[in-house]
Scaffold this motif. Sequence first.
Motif, short mmCIF file in Angstrom:
data_model
loop_
_atom_site.label_atom_id
_atom_site.label_comp_id
_atom_site.label_asym_id
_atom_site.label_seq_id
_atom_site.Cartn_x
_atom_site.Cartn_y
_atom_site.Cartn_z
N ILE A 1 10.15 1.33 -5.67
CA ILE A 1 8.80 0.73 -6.17
C ILE A 1 7.56 1.26 -5.77
O ILE A 1 7.27 1.25 -4.47
N PRO A 2 6.81 1.91 -6.77
CA PRO A 2 5.60 2.44 -5.97
C PRO A 2 4.35 1.26 -5.79
O PRO A 2 4.50 0.08 -6.05
N PRO A 3 3.53 1.70 -4.69
CA PRO A 3 2.49 0.75 -4.55
C PRO A 3 1.68 0.15 -5.60
O PRO A 3 1.27 0.72 -6.59
N THR A 4 1.49 -1.22 -5.56
CA THR A 4 0.64 -2.02 -6.39
C THR A 4 -0.76 -2.35 -5.79
O THR A 4 -1.54 -2.59 -6.72
N GLY A 5 -0.74 -2.27 -4.60
CA GLY A 5 -2.09 -2.83 -3.87
C GLY A 5 -2.36 -4.20 -4.00
O GLY A 5 -3.47 -4.79 -3.26
N ASN A 6 -1.16 -4.93 -4.38
CA ASN A 6 -1.25 -6.34 -4.39
C ASN A 6 -0.62 -7.05 -3.03
O ASN A 6 0.09 -6.35 -2.24
N LEU B 1 0.82 -1.27 -0.19
CA LEU B 1 -0.14 -0.02 -0.18
C LEU B 1 0.82 1.50 -0.03
O LEU B 1 0.32 2.31 -0.12
N GLY B 2 1.97 1.00 0.02
CA GLY B 2 3.14 2.25 0.32
C GLY B 2 4.31 2.07 -0.52
O GLY B 2 4.54 1.00 -1.09
N ILE C 1 8.39 -12.45 -4.11
CA ILE C 1 7.74 -11.28 -3.62
C ILE C 1 7.27 -10.53 -4.90
O ILE C 1 6.34 -10.01 -5.08
N LEU C 2 8.39 -10.18 -5.59
CA LEU C 2 8.15 -9.16 -6.78
C LEU C 2 7.16 -9.77 -7.69
O LEU C 2 6.41 -9.06 -8.13
N LYS C 3 7.20 -11.05 -8.05
CA LYS C 3 6.05 -11.77 -8.95
C LYS C 3 4.81 -11.40 -8.56
O LYS C 3 3.81 -11.27 -9.19
N GLN C 4 4.50 -11.50 -7.03
CA GLN C 4 3.14 -11.08 -6.46
C GLN C 4 3.02 -9.94 -6.59
O GLN C 4 1.83 -9.48 -6.81
N LEU C 5 3.75 -8.92 -6.29
CA LEU C 5 3.54 -7.67 -6.27
C LEU C 5 3.31 -6.97 -7.73
O LEU C 5 2.27 -6.13 -7.88
N VAL C 6 4.30 -6.93 -8.51
CA VAL C 6 4.39 -6.30 -9.92
C VAL C 6 3.70 -7.52 -10.71
O VAL C 6 3.12 -7.01 -11.68
N GLY C 7 4.28 -8.67 -10.82
CA GLY C 7 3.75 -9.54 -11.62
C GLY C 7 1.92 -9.91 -11.33
O GLY C 7 1.45 -10.23 -12.57
#
Length: 189
Positions: free
Chosen positions: A98-103, A92-93, A133-139
């Motif tokens: 890396i800007p927040p993705t809401g994921n 959320l932040g 982690i990145l796969k879940q946030l950005v992916g």
Amino acid sequence: MLTEQVRQARQKLVLAHFHDEVRQDWDAVLSTFPHPHYELVPTLTVHDGDSTVRTYYRDTRIAFPDQAHEIISLRHSDDAVIVEFWLMGTHLGPLGAIPPTGNRFRVRMTGFFIFDEAGTLVCERVYFDTLSILKQLVGGLDLKRPKNWLLAVRCFKGLLAMSSGQPAPALTQTPPPSFSDEPASKAAQ
């Protein structure tokens, strides 16, 4: 060998550390070791000392205000308590650049809580898979939606910016151990 009393005391301290992190009671967490020291092996970063560790706590809770964990297992060694756990939270932040993705993310981690000869906690060394982690946030961004394209580009630029830093020498320049049962000529190599 450890006594059962030492095992229990260490386990109680580590569990309190985990509990107080979720409660975000930083004074209580920091009271578990006289000189706070975190080593995050996958990111090659070290947070050493009270103010640096507090900044680390603040930054991670800005990125993941609901960060929590579930302990999978806890083991003892002569100088450490080793904890496998799930870490999870909602992005959320900003996470660094890396800007927040809401994921949301959920990743398996291992923490080594290392104790010195006097029984004092001197380090928390954490291992995890950053790609998970990145796969879940950005992916997790739906790139079929044009409104997410700019966010995806900003995330990629943020990843590049974060990867340009210098690794902590304490994590890349470790001396090899010497084992008492090695022949002298082999240990010198």
